[in-house]
Every structure is written in C-alpha cells, then in structure tokens.
Design an enzyme around this catalytic site. Structure first.
Site, mmCIF file in Angstrom:
data_model
loop_
_atom_site.group_PDB
_atom_site.id
_atom_site.type_symbol
_atom_site.label_atom_id
_atom_site.label_comp_id
_atom_site.label_asym_id
_atom_site.label_seq_id
_atom_site.Cartn_x
_atom_site.Cartn_y
_atom_site.Cartn_z
ATOM 1 N N ALA A 144 73.609 45.234 39.743
ATOM 2 C CA ALA A 144 73.286 44.049 38.949
ATOM 3 C C ALA A 144 74.488 43.534 38.154
ATOM 4 O O ALA A 144 74.612 42.331 37.902
ATOM 5 C CB ALA A 144 72.148 44.385 37.988
ATOM 6 N N TRP B 8 72.676 58.886 24.373
ATOM 7 C CA TRP B 8 72.792 58.106 25.612
ATOM 8 C C TRP B 8 72.699 59.008 26.838
ATOM 9 O O TRP B 8 73.342 58.766 27.845
ATOM 10 C CB TRP B 8 74.092 57.290 25.651
ATOM 11 C CG TRP B 8 74.209 56.308 24.542
ATOM 12 C CD1 TRP B 8 73.407 55.222 24.328
ATOM 13 C CD2 TRP B 8 75.176 56.289 23.488
ATOM 14 N NE1 TRP B 8 73.809 54.540 23.213
ATOM 15 C CE2 TRP B 8 74.904 55.173 22.677
ATOM 16 C CE3 TRP B 8 76.250 57.110 23.165
ATOM 17 C CZ2 TRP B 8 75.658 54.850 21.561
ATOM 18 C CZ3 TRP B 8 77.010 56.806 22.054
ATOM 19 C CH2 TRP B 8 76.709 55.695 21.268
ATOM 20 N N HIS B 9 71.857 60.055 26.724
ATOM 21 C CA HIS B 9 71.714 60.997 27.830
ATOM 22 C C HIS B 9 70.300 60.941 28.406
ATOM 23 O O HIS B 9 69.675 61.978 28.667
ATOM 24 C CB HIS B 9 72.059 62.413 27.369
ATOM 25 C CG HIS B 9 73.454 62.519 26.819
ATOM 26 N ND1 HIS B 9 73.820 63.405 25.829
ATOM 27 C CD2 HIS B 9 74.582 61.822 27.121
ATOM 28 C CE1 HIS B 9 75.105 63.249 25.550
ATOM 29 N NE2 HIS B 9 75.584 62.292 26.315
ATOM 30 N N THR C 84 75.559 63.942 30.103
ATOM 31 C CA THR C 84 74.906 63.916 31.418
ATOM 32 C C THR C 84 75.710 63.285 32.553
ATOM 33 O O THR C 84 75.240 63.230 33.684
ATOM 34 C CB THR C 84 73.555 63.194 31.288
ATOM 35 O OG1 THR C 84 73.726 62.053 30.442
ATOM 36 C CG2 THR C 84 72.506 64.113 30.707
ATOM 37 N N ASN C 85 76.926 62.779 32.270
ATOM 38 C CA ASN C 85 77.630 62.100 33.356
ATOM 39 C C ASN C 85 78.096 63.064 34.451
ATOM 40 O O ASN C 85 77.860 62.830 35.635
ATOM 41 C CB ASN C 85 78.831 61.326 32.792
ATOM 42 C CG ASN C 85 79.360 60.334 33.793
ATOM 43 O OD1 ASN C 85 78.601 59.521 34.329
ATOM 44 N ND2 ASN C 85 80.638 60.400 34.098
ATOM 45 N N THR D 226 76.918 55.626 38.053
ATOM 46 C CA THR D 226 77.554 56.926 38.288
ATOM 47 C C THR D 226 77.111 57.491 39.634
ATOM 48 O O THR D 226 77.940 57.831 40.491
ATOM 49 C CB THR D 226 77.188 57.901 37.158
ATOM 50 O OG1 THR D 226 77.704 57.376 35.927
ATOM 51 C CG2 THR D 226 77.776 59.279 37.393
ATOM 52 N N ASN E 225 81.091 54.970 29.201
ATOM 53 C CA ASN E 225 80.654 56.089 28.352
ATOM 54 C C ASN E 225 81.811 56.735 27.585
ATOM 55 O O ASN E 225 82.952 56.280 27.640
ATOM 56 C CB ASN E 225 79.858 57.123 29.168
ATOM 57 C CG ASN E 225 80.726 57.874 30.153
ATOM 58 O OD1 ASN E 225 81.943 57.904 30.053
ATOM 59 N ND2 ASN E 225 80.101 58.499 31.131
ATOM 60 N N VAL F 79 68.170 43.816 41.919
ATOM 61 C CA VAL F 79 66.997 44.051 42.763
ATOM 62 C C VAL F 79 65.744 43.737 41.947
ATOM 63 O O VAL F 79 65.587 44.244 40.830
ATOM 64 C CB VAL F 79 66.981 45.509 43.268
ATOM 65 C CG1 VAL F 79 65.640 45.843 43.911
ATOM 66 C CG2 VAL F 79 68.133 45.726 44.241
HETATM 67 P P1 FAD Z 1 73.840 54.622 35.458
HETATM 68 O O1 FAD Z 1 75.222 55.145 35.468
HETATM 69 O O2 FAD Z 1 73.334 53.994 34.215
HETATM 70 O O3 FAD Z 1 73.731 53.608 36.662
HETATM 71 C C1 FAD Z 1 72.618 52.784 36.915
HETATM 72 C C2 FAD Z 1 73.141 51.494 37.525
HETATM 73 O O4 FAD Z 1 72.058 50.813 38.122
HETATM 74 C C3 FAD Z 1 73.746 50.556 36.494
HETATM 75 O O5 FAD Z 1 75.038 50.168 36.892
HETATM 76 C C4 FAD Z 1 72.777 49.381 36.470
HETATM 77 O O6 FAD Z 1 73.374 48.137 36.212
HETATM 78 C C5 FAD Z 1 72.191 49.438 37.856
HETATM 79 N N1 FAD Z 1 70.850 48.838 37.982
HETATM 80 C C6 FAD Z 1 69.766 49.116 37.222
HETATM 81 N N2 FAD Z 1 68.712 48.366 37.629
HETATM 82 C C7 FAD Z 1 69.157 47.619 38.666
HETATM 83 C C8 FAD Z 1 68.551 46.625 39.494
HETATM 84 N N3 FAD Z 1 67.260 46.267 39.331
HETATM 85 N N4 FAD Z 1 69.297 46.040 40.465
HETATM 86 C C9 FAD Z 1 70.612 46.383 40.644
HETATM 87 N N5 FAD Z 1 71.242 47.292 39.866
HETATM 88 C C10 FAD Z 1 70.519 47.907 38.894
HETATM 89 N N6 FAD Z 1 77.745 61.069 29.575
HETATM 90 C C11 FAD Z 1 78.740 61.986 29.526
HETATM 91 O O7 FAD Z 1 78.727 62.944 30.315
HETATM 92 N N7 FAD Z 1 79.748 61.891 28.601
HETATM 93 C C12 FAD Z 1 79.794 60.888 27.685
HETATM 94 O O8 FAD Z 1 80.719 60.834 26.884
HETATM 95 C C13 FAD Z 1 78.754 59.918 27.712
HETATM 96 N N8 FAD Z 1 78.735 58.885 26.814
HETATM 97 C C14 FAD Z 1 77.872 57.844 27.021
HETATM 98 C C15 FAD Z 1 78.006 56.690 26.242
HETATM 99 C C16 FAD Z 1 77.228 55.566 26.540
HETATM 100 C C17 FAD Z 1 77.373 54.335 25.697
HETATM 101 C C18 FAD Z 1 76.313 55.596 27.624
HETATM 102 C C19 FAD Z 1 75.488 54.384 27.980
HETATM 103 C C20 FAD Z 1 76.151 56.745 28.385
HETATM 104 C C21 FAD Z 1 76.912 57.875 28.090
HETATM 105 N N9 FAD Z 1 76.819 59.034 28.849
HETATM 106 C C22 FAD Z 1 77.759 60.019 28.735
HETATM 107 C C23 FAD Z 1 75.735 59.201 29.839
HETATM 108 C C24 FAD Z 1 76.159 59.000 31.296
HETATM 109 O O9 FAD Z 1 77.062 57.944 31.410
HETATM 110 C C25 FAD Z 1 74.894 58.769 32.130
HETATM 111 O O10 FAD Z 1 74.110 59.946 32.072
HETATM 112 C C26 FAD Z 1 75.179 58.458 33.578
HETATM 113 O O11 FAD Z 1 75.927 57.280 33.705
HETATM 114 C C27 FAD Z 1 73.867 58.306 34.344
HETATM 115 O O12 FAD Z 1 74.156 57.911 35.653
HETATM 116 P P2 FAD Z 1 73.065 57.171 36.547
HETATM 117 O O13 FAD Z 1 73.675 56.984 37.874
HETATM 118 O O14 FAD Z 1 71.791 57.913 36.435
HETATM 119 O O15 FAD Z 1 72.812 55.773 35.828
#
Ligand code: FAD
Length: 567
Positions: free
Chosen positions: A34, A501-502, A548-549, A12, A99, A229
């Site tokens: 990844a 999942w937050h 949290t998205n 995200t 999500n 990474v």
């Molecule tokens: P992420 O979006 O998780 O991104 C992290 C990225 O880093 C991933 O793509 C991962 O593959 C990559 N990564 C990690 N380690 C490495 C590495 N070593 N090398 C390369 N790449 C790596 N939120 C809402 O607002 N509404 C919803 O309805 C909702 N439902 C959800 C349902 C599910 C099943 C899930 C899993 C989450 C849900 N969420 C929802 C939560 C929301 O999607 C997350 O809060 C948001 O995606 C967090 O964003 P982020 O960028 O912090 O992490």
C-alpha cells in the site's frame, strides 16, 4: 494472468517472502504494498538514518487511520478510554523501514515455549538456523551467529557512546548487572551494547536487503507499490486472489496462492472481513462465514512500556560521534515473586526526540518482556451501519504486568538516583509522552521553532528548568510524589503505558487440531481455507522476550522454505 503467489503487504515479512519465492524462476510472484517504494539508490535519507525517531513518526510512512486502545474497553462501553494513534508502517519494508533497528532474538525458551504451545518445528534448535541464515553479524562469530546473511548486525563502539549511555552502563553495573556483551548469544540477565540492523552507518531494512537491484530484475517478480488490497476473493472455500483499491474501478488479480503479510493488526482484519474468524461474531455482523476460526484477532500482544526521563547537561548529550541514540540495553528479571527469567527489558535513550528539547533529555525506557495480558483485533458495527476495525491491546489487564511495570518505574528512579547517572543527568521526571510530546513529534520547521525557546529555558537556572518540566513537559505529579504513594504510581503507569510497537499473535500458528490455532505451523496455510497463507508477526504464539522485527524475519525465512517445500 494468474500468479503463482500474490503477497499482500511488502513489509518485513512480505519483502523476504517475495525475494525467496521469486528465486525459483518457475514461480510468478506479485508483491502488493500500500505504501511507497524506496528503490535501490533512491531510499530517502530519513529512512536510512541510524537516528530512527525521524522515520518512526513521519506521517508519510504510516497508516493514518490506525487508532488503538491501550487499556481494556469497559463492558458497557459508556466510558470508552481514549483511542490513540499507533504507528504502523505503510512503505516498502514495512516496520523494518521505520523501526528502532534493535535487532534482538530473545532467549531460547521463547521458542521452546512456541513448540510447547503446539507450534511443532519452532523450538530454539529449529529456529536458530534461520536466525543464522538472515544475519551477517559484524562483531561476533561462533556457532550461534551467521556471517553471510543479508542483514548486517552491528553495535555502536563504546568509544563513540555519549556520556549519558556510558553513565547508564555504570549505573547498571553499580546495581549488580554485568556486561553480557552479546545479547543474541548470551542468554542470561545483564547489560549489553545494543545489536542493530545497521551496517555501521545506515539502517538496513528487509526492502533494502532482500529487494536489491538484482532481485528486482527477476522477470518472474513484479512489485506494485502504492497499491492497497481491498479484500480477499473467495470461490467456495478457496481464495482465488484479491481485489485492489483503485480510484476509478475495481481491479482483480488472481493467484494459485495468496499470502497475507499485512502485519498483526491488518492481517486479522483482512481475514475477518473475508468471513474467517469466530463464526458467532461474524454472523452477528452479517458477514458470511467462510471458516469458523476462533483464534483470528485473539491473542494480541505487545510489550507494556513506561519511561522516566531527565535533563542532560551538555557533556552527556548525543554529540557528533554517532547519529545513533540508543547504545545499550538491559535484560533483567523482575523483583516480583514467580518471575520468569529475563521477564523485563530496559534501554537508555540519549536523545529522546528529534527536536532541541529532545536533544536535552535522556530517558530510561522499560518494558515487560514477558507479558501475560492479551488484547484483540475485531470488527464492530459503526453508528452509520458500516463495519470498522477495533484494536484493543489491554496492556495491563493482567495485574502481574501492572505490578512489574510499576516496579520498573521505581527501578528507573533508583537508577537515576545512582551517582553514575547523577553526574550525567538531573531533575528526573515521570515521562508521559502526552499531548505536548505528540504535538511536536513530526519533524517540521514549525515544530523546530516551537521547541527552540523551551530548549533554551531547560539550559537556564535549575528552578526555571523544574518549572518548565512540571508545567509543560510532564504536567501532573512529580516523580517523588508518585514514588511515595503506590496507588498514585499505579494510576500513573496505567495512564501512561504505551506499547513497544511489537503487535503480534493475532493469527497464532499451531497444531491443526487446536481450536485456537489459525495457521498450520508446518505450512503457513490458513486452516480450513484453500489457497491462503499468512506469514508475518501475527503468527507468533507468544511475543518473544525481544523486539519483534528479527523474529518476524526469522519466521519469513522459515515459512518461505516451508512454502517452497510443499508438494
Ligand atoms: P509490517 O512490517 O508492518 O508490514 C506490513 C506491510 O503490509 C506494511 O508495509 C503495510 O503497508 C502493508 N499492508 C497492510 N495492509 C495492506 C493492504 N491492505 N494492502 C497492501 N499492503 C498492506 N522491532 C524491532 O525488532 N526493533 C525495533 O527497534 C522496533 N521498533 C519499532 C518502531 C516502530 C515505530 C514500529 C512501527 C515497529 C517497531 N518494531 C521494532 C516492530 C517491527 O518493525 C515489526 O514487528 C515488524 O515490522 C512486523 O513485520 P510484519 O511483516 O508483520 O508487518
């Protein structure tokens, strides 16, 4: 070649940061993800589907090694609770690609609280322009909404709602809550048609919105997917780039600035392994200390969640008017003393799983919107001498969370007993998302066939349905038994609580003088380390009263501006 920015994790936040930074043609940006890419025109249908449970549980888009503890870990570690799989995205777009699409901002006090906690510049008036910037609300306008952002926000029109959702709205009304219509601009308690990051027919993720064909053509942006990474590279107190996991040889890429966007569970792990964290703990593990940062991996939060489900007669089920399975939500204040406003949240799910059994079950799902419990991500020594990640949410460590979730179970039972929902459901039971449900959560032909016969039995005579429910779907105590005994109900809630999942909060942003802060709230820089920033859900000082998205998108938009404004 040295990049200006390497972004670790194309989730995200990572997609948004990559898109915004590479808009400056003089900056060379490398995005490393990844998981797989889903380029424009080639996004798999299950990721575009408004019915989000297909992608949420598809192992192709997840980290298979993400094991977590929901409950506190006992001090003597003698009787460890069961570690369970926690869905975390591994695909471009990250969580926004798999999500539930619920697009929720929370309430102004969530952000005023961030400011009060030391995150200067993150009050509601500071973040609102970024919420407006990212969205294109297709139903509501006015000073609180954006109309030209990259994320379309829609709601399922009432005339397309299945009978169960209509009945849930009537039950909410009967219990005294009114329709506040726009959850992102009306901040009191009440029910509302759920706002979604969806253009009306398909999911819109950070990847599809921010990395479109035009952005991908930028000569100064490179996107490498299926590229993990392995570690951050350090030279003295400066991060100089990253080492990649490649099957044959170690590959190193260098950058003036490395921005970690790996999510609230993997970002702190990456920092800890690089020696940034609580110095005492790192030394005990033999990890050389690069920066003594007590807050790395602390302050882990999620919304403790519990559900009650029921059988849906044919007329109440999700039909073919929409693919979407969650049409409405409810924000409410718990019945406990000292409750903060809107400290609870509930949604009505009109199709509880992808398979024929799930199609016949409706659920009310409630979570503590303002939790007090905090967990951790840390490193620990394995029996073989290696070092592994430990994630413990400790969801109900604080009794106030247990009390409110237990009360939510009672409230959901009351709602199912309301005449409005009685007409659209029957035989309510305390759902457990237990072994059976987990065993068939992946969409396969085998699981389809395995769930067909029980689905037909559910449609059979009520005694048969009740026997199937109590022996297979929800083995254990009946809902009435739990409601009659507070201790049994508490035990059920403790055993069955899951997160929403937050995951958030594990590299809290704050004031540089605050010993618990990890990231400078004004710049996104990791404190005490050069060449390293963090931008993702781990920055949140407290989890907002929201999924949290959208908040993570807002953080990414705002921090991208802060990074570009650096001298
Ligand atoms: P992420 O979006 O998780 O991104 C992290 C990225 O880093 C991933 O793509 C991962 O593959 C990559 N990564 C990690 N380690 C490495 C590495 N070593 N090398 C390369 N790449 C790596 N939120 C809402 O607002 N509404 C919803 O309805 C909702 N439902 C959800 C349902 C599910 C099943 C899930 C899993 C989450 C849900 N969420 C929802 C939560 C929301 O999607 C997350 O809060 C948001 O995606 C967090 O964003 P982020 O960028 O912090 O992490």
């Amino acid at each position: 070649m040295t990049w200006d920015y390497i972004i670790v994790g194309g989730g995200t936040a990572g997609c948004i940061v990559a898109s915004r930074l590479s808009a400056q043609s003089g900056k060379k940006v490398l995005l490393l993800e990844a998981g797989a890419d889903t380029p424009p025109g080639d996004v798999p249908p299950e990721l575009l589907d408004s019915y989000s449970f297909r992608s949420a549980f598809d192992p192709a888009y997840q980290w298979d090694d993400m094991k977590v503890f929901m409950q506190p870990i006992p001090g003597n570690r003698g009787t460890m609770p069961e570690a369970r799989h926690y869905e975390q995205a591994r695909v471009i777009g990250g969580g926004s690609s798999i999500n539930g699409q619920q697009a929720n901002r929370g309430i102004p006090d969530d952000y005023d609280e961030w400011e009060r906690a030391g995150a200067a510049g993150w009050s509601w008036v500071d973040v609102l322009p970024y919420y407006r910037k990212l969205e294109r609300d297709l139903d509501f306008d006015g000073s609180l909404h954006g109309d030209d952002g990259l994320i379309p926000i829609t709601r399922v029109p009432f005339n397309k709602w299945p009978g169960f959702s209509v009945a849930a709205s009537r039950a909410f009304e009967a219990m005294g809550w009114t329709d506040i219509r726009d959850q992102n601009a009306c901040f009191g308690d009440g029910w509302f048609a759920m706002s979604l990051s969806n253009d009306g027919t398909h999911r819109v993720s950070a990847a599809t919105a921010y990395l479109d064909a035009q952005v991908r053509r930028r000569p100064n942006l490179a996107i490498r997917t299926n590229t993990q990474v392995r570690r951050l590279l350090l030279d003295g107190g400066r991060v100089t780039g990253v080492e990649l996991e490649t099957p044959s040889r170690a590959e190193v890429v260098s950058a003036r600035e490395t921005i970690v966007c790996a999510g609230a569970l993997q970002t702190p792990e990456m920092l800890l392994r690089a020696g940034m964290g609580p110095a005492n703990e790192l030394r005990m593990l033999g990890v050389p200390v690069a920066a003594d940062l007590a807050g790395v991996g602390r302050n882990l939060q999620d919304h403790p969640t519990i559900s009650v489900s029921a059988y849906l007669p044919r007329h109440a089920r999700l039909g073919n008017t929409t693919r979407r399975h969650i049409q409405l939500g409810l924000r409410y204040t718990s019945r406990l003393s000292d409750a903060l406003p809107s400290d609870m949240y509930m949604v009505a799910v009109s199709k509880s799983a992808w398979h024929p059994v799930g199609r016949r079950l409706g659920s009310l799902v409630a979570w503590v919107n303002k939790p007090y419990s905090r967990g951790h991500v840390r490193l620990r020594r394995q029996n073989d001498g290696g070092i592994e990640r430990e994630v413990a949410f400790e969801l109900l460590r604080d009794r106030r969370d247990l009390g409110r979730l237990t009360d939510a179970a009672r409230l959901m039972a009351e709602l199912f007993a309301n005449p409005a929902l009685q007409e659209a459901s029957s035989d309510a039971f305390a759902s457990t998302f237990g072994r059976m449900a987990r065993a068939v959560r992946h969409e396969t032909v085998f699981n389809l066939l395995a769930t067909l016969a029980p689905a037909l039995l559910l449609d059979g005579p009520p005694p048969l349905r009740r026997a199937l429910t109590s022996r297979v779907l929800a083995p254990g105590r009946a809902l009435a038994e739990l409601l009659a005994d507070e201790d049994l109900l508490e035990e059920h809630v403790r055993r069955c609580v899951i997160g929403g999942w937050h995951a958030s909060g594990t590299c809290r942003m704050g004031d540089p003088g605050d010993p618990g802060a990890v990231v400078d709230a004004r710049t996104a820089r990791v404190l005490g380390v050069e060449g390293l920033s963090v931008v993702d859900a781990s920055l949140m000082p407290t989890v907002p009263r929201a999924n949290t998205n959208l908040p993570t998108m807002m953080i990414a938009e705002k921090m991208a501006d802060a990074i570009l404004a650096r001298p």
